[in-house]
Design a protein around this motif. Structure first.
Motif, PDB file in Angstrom:
ATOM      1  N   GLU A  47      19.871-118.950 -33.185  1.00  0.00           N
ATOM      2  CA  GLU A  47      20.696-117.773 -32.902  1.00  0.00           C
ATOM      3  C   GLU A  47      21.620-118.020 -31.712  1.00  0.00           C
ATOM      4  O   GLU A  47      22.776-117.592 -31.713  1.00  0.00           O
ATOM      5  N   TRP A  48      21.114-118.707 -30.687  1.00  0.00           N
ATOM      6  CA  TRP A  48      21.904-119.017 -29.495  1.00  0.00           C
ATOM      7  C   TRP A  48      23.107-119.855 -29.903  1.00  0.00           C
ATOM      8  O   TRP A  48      24.239-119.573 -29.506  1.00  0.00           O
ATOM      9  N   ILE A  49      22.863-120.904 -30.693  1.00  0.00           N
ATOM     10  CA  ILE A  49      23.936-121.803 -31.117  1.00  0.00           C
ATOM     11  C   ILE A  49      24.933-121.073 -32.016  1.00  0.00           C
ATOM     12  O   ILE A  49      26.152-121.225 -31.862  1.00  0.00           O
ATOM     13  N   GLU A  50      24.443-120.266 -32.939  1.00  0.00           N
ATOM     14  CA  GLU A  50      25.314-119.499 -33.827  1.00  0.00           C
ATOM     15  C   GLU A  50      26.221-118.563 -33.030  1.00  0.00           C
ATOM     16  O   GLU A  50      27.428-118.483 -33.264  1.00  0.00           O
ATOM     17  N   THR A  51      25.654-117.883 -32.050  1.00  0.00           N
ATOM     18  CA  THR A  51      26.428-116.970 -31.213  1.00  0.00           C
ATOM     19  C   THR A  51      27.460-117.730 -30.383  1.00  0.00           C
ATOM     20  O   THR A  51      28.617-117.295 -30.266  1.00  0.00           O
ATOM     21  N   ALA A  52      27.062-118.864 -29.825  1.00  0.00           N
ATOM     22  CA  ALA A  52      27.996-119.672 -29.034  1.00  0.00           C
ATOM     23  C   ALA A  52      29.178-120.122 -29.887  1.00  0.00           C
ATOM     24  O   ALA A  52      30.334-120.079 -29.433  1.00  0.00           O
ATOM     25  N   LYS A  53      28.911-120.521 -31.116  1.00  0.00           N
ATOM     26  CA  LYS A  53      29.992-120.935 -32.024  1.00  0.00           C
ATOM     27  C   LYS A  53      30.933-119.768 -32.300  1.00  0.00           C
ATOM     28  O   LYS A  53      32.154-119.932 -32.274  1.00  0.00           O
ATOM     29  N   GLU A  54      30.365-118.599 -32.572  1.00  0.00           N
ATOM     30  CA  GLU A  54      31.180-117.411 -32.859  1.00  0.00           C
ATOM     31  C   GLU A  54      32.072-117.050 -31.681  1.00  0.00           C
ATOM     32  O   GLU A  54      33.194-116.567 -31.869  1.00  0.00           O
ATOM     33  N   LEU A  55      31.565-117.266 -30.454  1.00  0.00           N
ATOM     34  CA  LEU A  55      32.322-116.923 -29.251  1.00  0.00           C
ATOM     35  C   LEU A  55      33.210-118.064 -28.763  1.00  0.00           C
ATOM     36  O   LEU A  55      33.922-117.920 -27.772  1.00  0.00           O
ATOM     37  N   GLY A  56      33.159-119.210 -29.449  1.00  0.00           N
ATOM     38  CA  GLY A  56      33.967-120.361 -29.057  1.00  0.00           C
ATOM     39  C   GLY A  56      33.472-121.040 -27.795  1.00  0.00           C
ATOM     40  O   GLY A  56      34.251-121.695 -27.108  1.00  0.00           O
ATOM     41  N   ARG A  57      32.202-120.883 -27.506  1.00  0.00           N
ATOM     42  CA  ARG A  57      31.640-121.498 -26.305  1.00  0.00           C
ATOM     43  C   ARG A  57      31.112-122.890 -26.600  1.00  0.00           C
ATOM     44  O   ARG A  57      30.746-123.212 -27.727  1.00  0.00           O
ATOM     45  N   GLU A  58      31.049-123.692 -25.547  1.00  0.00           N
ATOM     46  CA  GLU A  58      30.549-125.058 -25.669  1.00  0.00           C
ATOM     47  C   GLU A  58      29.039-125.049 -25.914  1.00  0.00           C
ATOM     48  O   GLU A  58      28.305-124.282 -25.302  1.00  0.00           O
ATOM     49  N   ILE A  59      28.610-125.922 -26.800  1.00  0.00           N
ATOM     50  CA  ILE A  59      27.185-126.069 -27.091  1.00  0.00           C
ATOM     51  C   ILE A  59      26.732-127.390 -26.484  1.00  0.00           C
ATOM     52  O   ILE A  59      27.225-128.462 -26.872  1.00  0.00           O
ATOM     53  N   PRO A  60      25.829-127.339 -25.507  1.00  0.00           N
ATOM     54  CA  PRO A  60      25.398-128.569 -24.847  1.00  0.00           C
ATOM     55  C   PRO A  60      24.701-129.528 -25.811  1.00  0.00           C
ATOM     56  O   PRO A  60      23.970-129.103 -26.708  1.00  0.00           O
ATOM     57  N   GLU A  61      24.954-130.812 -25.624  1.00  0.00           N
ATOM     58  CA  GLU A  61      24.232-131.835 -26.371  1.00  0.00           C
ATOM     59  C   GLU A  61      22.820-131.918 -25.801  1.00  0.00           C
ATOM     60  O   GLU A  61      22.646-131.885 -24.581  1.00  0.00           O
ATOM     61  N   PRO A  62      21.815-132.056 -26.654  1.00  0.00           N
ATOM     62  CA  PRO A  62      20.451-132.209 -26.144  1.00  0.00           C
ATOM     63  C   PRO A  62      20.333-133.483 -25.316  1.00  0.00           C
ATOM     64  O   PRO A  62      20.793-134.535 -25.736  1.00  0.00           O
ATOM     65  N   LYS A  63      19.742-133.372 -24.146  1.00  0.00           N
ATOM     66  CA  LYS A  63      19.584-134.522 -23.266  1.00  0.00           C
ATOM     67  C   LYS A  63      18.150-135.039 -23.259  1.00  0.00           C
ATOM     68  O   LYS A  63      17.855-136.019 -22.612  1.00  0.00           O
ATOM     69  N   GLY A  64      17.269-134.347 -23.968  1.00  0.00           N
ATOM     70  CA  GLY A  64      15.876-134.763 -23.936  1.00  0.00           C
ATOM     71  C   GLY A  64      15.217-134.271 -22.668  1.00  0.00           C
ATOM     72  O   GLY A  64      15.596-133.253 -22.101  1.00  0.00           O
ATOM     73  N   ARG A  65      14.272-135.003 -22.196  1.00  0.00           N
ATOM     74  CA  ARG A  65      13.515-134.587 -21.011  1.00  0.00           C
ATOM     75  C   ARG A  65      14.415-134.511 -19.788  1.00  0.00           C
ATOM     76  O   ARG A  65      15.106-135.466 -19.437  1.00  0.00           O
ATOM     77  N   LEU A  66      14.397-133.362 -19.156  1.00  0.00           N
ATOM     78  CA  LEU A  66      15.174-133.186 -17.932  1.00  0.00           C
ATOM     79  C   LEU A  66      14.390-133.746 -16.768  1.00  0.00           C
ATOM     80  O   LEU A  66      13.162-133.715 -16.746  1.00  0.00           O
ATOM     81  N   ARG A  67      15.084-134.236 -15.789  1.00  0.00           N
ATOM     82  CA  ARG A  67      14.431-134.815 -14.616  1.00  0.00           C
ATOM     83  C   ARG A  67      14.792-133.970 -13.391  1.00  0.00           C
ATOM     84  O   ARG A  67      15.911-133.563 -13.212  1.00  0.00           O
ATOM     85  N   PHE A  68      13.781-133.720 -12.598  1.00  0.00           N
ATOM     86  CA  PHE A  68      13.981-132.923 -11.389  1.00  0.00           C
ATOM     87  C   PHE A  68      13.733-133.801 -10.169  1.00  0.00           C
ATOM     88  O   PHE A  68      12.843-134.631 -10.176  1.00  0.00           O
ATOM     89  N   ALA A  69      14.513-133.577  -9.113  1.00  0.00           N
ATOM     90  CA  ALA A  69      14.360-134.364  -7.882  1.00  0.00           C
ATOM     91  C   ALA A  69      13.234-133.819  -7.042  1.00  0.00           C
ATOM     92  O   ALA A  69      12.871-132.706  -7.080  1.00  0.00           O
TER      93      ALA A  69
END
Length: 69
Positions: A47-69
């Motif tokens: 639903e998030w991706i569908e809504t972003a497409k409808e609004l013309g917003r950028e959809i982030p590419e999956p980066k996998g595991r995020l790393r925190f400092a």
């Protein structure tokens, strides 16, 4: 199935497991079990991706595991 990182944790306040997708702002769902929370958040991701497409917003590419400092 999407390849975004999903963080699952127990919320005492909500009395439920929370599944959160850090790469998609505000994208989260809950469930009585971890499996239910993941199943619910996968629907919310769609639903998030569908809504972003409808609004013309950028959809982030999956980066996998995020790393925190």
């Amino acid at each position: 199935m999407y390849k975004y990182e999903i963080i699952i944790y127990w919320s005492k306040d909500d009395n439920a497991f929370i599944a959160e997708v850090p790469e998609l702002s505000g994208c989260m769902a809950d469930g009585a079990t971890t499996a239910e929370a993941v199943n619910n958040v996968e629907k919310v991701i769609s639903e998030w991706i569908e809504t972003a497409k409808e609004l013309g917003r950028e959809i982030p590419e999956p980066k996998g595991r995020l790393r925190f400092a």
